[in-house]
Design a protein around this motif. Sequence first.
Motif, PDB file in Angstrom:
ATOM      1  N   GLU A   1     -55.216  24.153  34.082  1.00  0.00           N
ATOM      2  CA  GLU A   1     -55.923  24.246  32.793  1.00  0.00           C
ATOM      3  C   GLU A   1     -55.708  22.955  32.015  1.00  0.00           C
ATOM      4  O   GLU A   1     -54.674  22.314  32.185  1.00  0.00           O
ATOM      5  CB  GLU A   1     -55.392  25.433  31.979  1.00  0.00           C
ATOM      6  N   PRO A   2     -56.636  22.570  31.153  1.00  0.00           N
ATOM      7  CA  PRO A   2     -57.902  23.241  30.875  1.00  0.00           C
ATOM      8  C   PRO A   2     -58.944  22.938  31.945  1.00  0.00           C
ATOM      9  O   PRO A   2     -59.080  21.808  32.403  1.00  0.00           O
ATOM     10  CB  PRO A   2     -58.319  22.661  29.527  1.00  0.00           C
ATOM     11  N   LEU A   3     -59.672  23.988  32.328  1.00  0.00           N
ATOM     12  CA  LEU A   3     -60.742  23.889  33.313  1.00  0.00           C
ATOM     13  C   LEU A   3     -61.944  24.632  32.736  1.00  0.00           C
ATOM     14  O   LEU A   3     -61.897  25.850  32.568  1.00  0.00           O
ATOM     15  CB  LEU A   3     -60.296  24.519  34.639  1.00  0.00           C
ATOM     16  N   ALA A   4     -62.981  23.880  32.391  1.00  0.00           N
ATOM     17  CA  ALA A   4     -64.149  24.444  31.712  1.00  0.00           C
ATOM     18  C   ALA A   4     -64.909  25.422  32.604  1.00  0.00           C
ATOM     19  O   ALA A   4     -64.811  25.374  33.836  1.00  0.00           O
ATOM     20  CB  ALA A   4     -65.079  23.319  31.254  1.00  0.00           C
ATOM     21  N   GLU A   5     -65.680  26.276  31.964  1.00  0.00           N
ATOM     22  CA  GLU A   5     -66.442  27.300  32.677  1.00  0.00           C
ATOM     23  C   GLU A   5     -67.430  26.693  33.670  1.00  0.00           C
ATOM     24  O   GLU A   5     -67.617  27.230  34.758  1.00  0.00           O
ATOM     25  CB  GLU A   5     -67.177  28.207  31.684  1.00  0.00           C
ATOM     26  N   ASP A   6     -68.072  25.564  33.327  1.00  0.00           N
ATOM     27  CA  ASP A   6     -69.013  24.964  34.274  1.00  0.00           C
ATOM     28  C   ASP A   6     -68.278  24.438  35.509  1.00  0.00           C
ATOM     29  O   ASP A   6     -68.831  24.461  36.617  1.00  0.00           O
ATOM     30  CB  ASP A   6     -69.867  23.873  33.628  1.00  0.00           C
ATOM     31  N   GLN A   7     -67.022  24.016  35.347  1.00  0.00           N
ATOM     32  CA  GLN A   7     -66.226  23.582  36.507  1.00  0.00           C
ATOM     33  C   GLN A   7     -65.919  24.783  37.403  1.00  0.00           C
ATOM     34  O   GLN A   7     -66.020  24.698  38.624  1.00  0.00           O
ATOM     35  CB  GLN A   7     -64.932  22.907  36.048  1.00  0.00           C
ATOM     36  N   ARG A   8     -65.548  25.893  36.804  1.00  0.00           N
ATOM     37  CA  ARG A   8     -65.293  27.119  37.576  1.00  0.00           C
ATOM     38  C   ARG A   8     -66.557  27.558  38.315  1.00  0.00           C
ATOM     39  O   ARG A   8     -66.496  28.000  39.464  1.00  0.00           O
ATOM     40  CB  ARG A   8     -64.796  28.234  36.663  1.00  0.00           C
ATOM     41  N   MET A   9     -67.699  27.428  37.642  1.00  0.00           N
ATOM     42  CA  MET A   9     -68.971  27.818  38.248  1.00  0.00           C
ATOM     43  C   MET A   9     -69.252  27.000  39.508  1.00  0.00           C
ATOM     44  O   MET A   9     -69.527  27.568  40.567  1.00  0.00           O
ATOM     45  CB  MET A   9     -70.109  27.627  37.242  1.00  0.00           C
ATOM     46  N   VAL A  10     -69.130  25.668  39.423  1.00  0.00           N
ATOM     47  CA  VAL A  10     -69.471  24.833  40.581  1.00  0.00           C
ATOM     48  C   VAL A  10     -68.443  24.994  41.704  1.00  0.00           C
ATOM     49  O   VAL A  10     -68.797  24.921  42.880  1.00  0.00           O
ATOM     50  CB  VAL A  10     -69.690  23.352  40.203  1.00  0.00           C
ATOM     51  N   ILE A  11     -67.186  25.240  41.342  1.00  0.00           N
ATOM     52  CA  ILE A  11     -66.174  25.526  42.369  1.00  0.00           C
ATOM     53  C   ILE A  11     -66.543  26.815  43.094  1.00  0.00           C
ATOM     54  O   ILE A  11     -66.501  26.881  44.323  1.00  0.00           O
ATOM     55  CB  ILE A  11     -64.762  25.594  41.753  1.00  0.00           C
ATOM     56  N   GLY A  12     -66.940  27.829  42.343  1.00  0.00           N
ATOM     57  CA  GLY A  12     -67.369  29.093  42.953  1.00  0.00           C
ATOM     58  C   GLY A  12     -68.552  28.900  43.878  1.00  0.00           C
ATOM     59  O   GLY A  12     -68.606  29.487  44.969  1.00  0.00           O
ATOM     60  N   TRP A  13     -69.504  28.086  43.463  1.00  0.00           N
ATOM     61  CA  TRP A  13     -70.665  27.808  44.314  1.00  0.00           C
ATOM     62  C   TRP A  13     -70.212  27.190  45.637  1.00  0.00           C
ATOM     63  O   TRP A  13     -70.687  27.563  46.698  1.00  0.00           O
ATOM     64  CB  TRP A  13     -71.625  26.861  43.625  1.00  0.00           C
ATOM     65  N   ALA A  14     -69.323  26.208  45.560  1.00  0.00           N
ATOM     66  CA  ALA A  14     -68.881  25.506  46.763  1.00  0.00           C
ATOM     67  C   ALA A  14     -68.051  26.412  47.676  1.00  0.00           C
ATOM     68  O   ALA A  14     -68.094  26.279  48.892  1.00  0.00           O
ATOM     69  CB  ALA A  14     -68.083  24.261  46.395  1.00  0.00           C
ATOM     70  N   LEU A  15     -67.297  27.325  47.097  1.00  0.00           N
ATOM     71  CA  LEU A  15     -66.454  28.215  47.895  1.00  0.00           C
ATOM     72  C   LEU A  15     -67.254  29.297  48.607  1.00  0.00           C
ATOM     73  O   LEU A  15     -66.768  29.900  49.556  1.00  0.00           O
ATOM     74  CB  LEU A  15     -65.389  28.867  47.014  1.00  0.00           C
ATOM     75  N   ASP A  16     -68.470  29.552  48.148  1.00  0.00           N
ATOM     76  CA  ASP A  16     -69.325  30.575  48.758  1.00  0.00           C
ATOM     77  C   ASP A  16     -69.942  29.980  50.018  1.00  0.00           C
ATOM     78  O   ASP A  16     -71.117  29.627  50.069  1.00  0.00           O
ATOM     79  CB  ASP A  16     -70.386  31.028  47.772  1.00  0.00           C
ATOM     80  N   ASP A  17     -69.100  29.854  51.023  1.00  0.00           N
ATOM     81  CA  ASP A  17     -69.397  29.156  52.274  1.00  0.00           C
ATOM     82  C   ASP A  17     -70.737  29.557  52.868  1.00  0.00           C
ATOM     83  O   ASP A  17     -70.962  30.720  53.185  1.00  0.00           O
ATOM     84  CB  ASP A  17     -68.271  29.446  53.268  1.00  0.00           C
TER      85      ASP A  17
END
Length: 167
Positions: free
Chosen positions: A142-158
């Motif tokens: 932290e701090p990790l903004a919501e848009d960063q969490r969003m793009v990380i989630g996108w990339a992890l969705d293999d």
Amino acid sequence: MAPTPDFIRDLRTHIGSADLWIPAVRGVVVRRHDAGAALQEPEVLLVKRSDNGAWTVTSGILEPGEQPGEGAVREIEEETAVVARPVRVAGVFATHLVQYGNGDRCRYLDTVLEMEPVSGDPRVNDDESVEVGWYPVSALPEPLAEDQRMVIGWALDDGAPARLLTG
């Protein structure tokens, strides 16, 4: 503020601080294996920005004519000393209006790429960040903004199709 490319500075001499539409890239480097063995959980390469102390994936402005994959490879190596390769487009979206301390205003059209590491050990490799490292997805700093969490989630969705934000 992150270093501004010369072509943007040249544009600013003509348009002042007016809104500027800028193509950019975010490279989400995901490490799923370490030394050939599967990790218990994937890790993401993050940088802590020197200008605001926020943690982010590696990102940057594309040079005129530069392909998003080339730009992501360049930015990741420049900022972290890690060589990575593009795996897929994870998503595309327009950011909200960003206003910098000098009054410049812009919006970024971000192409988000899932990347995989090829070689190199992460380190601070330029003046844009103060820390660089691998972080398990269950323990992101932290701090990790919501848009960063969003793009990380996108990339992890293999293997998922690219996401496009609407509305």
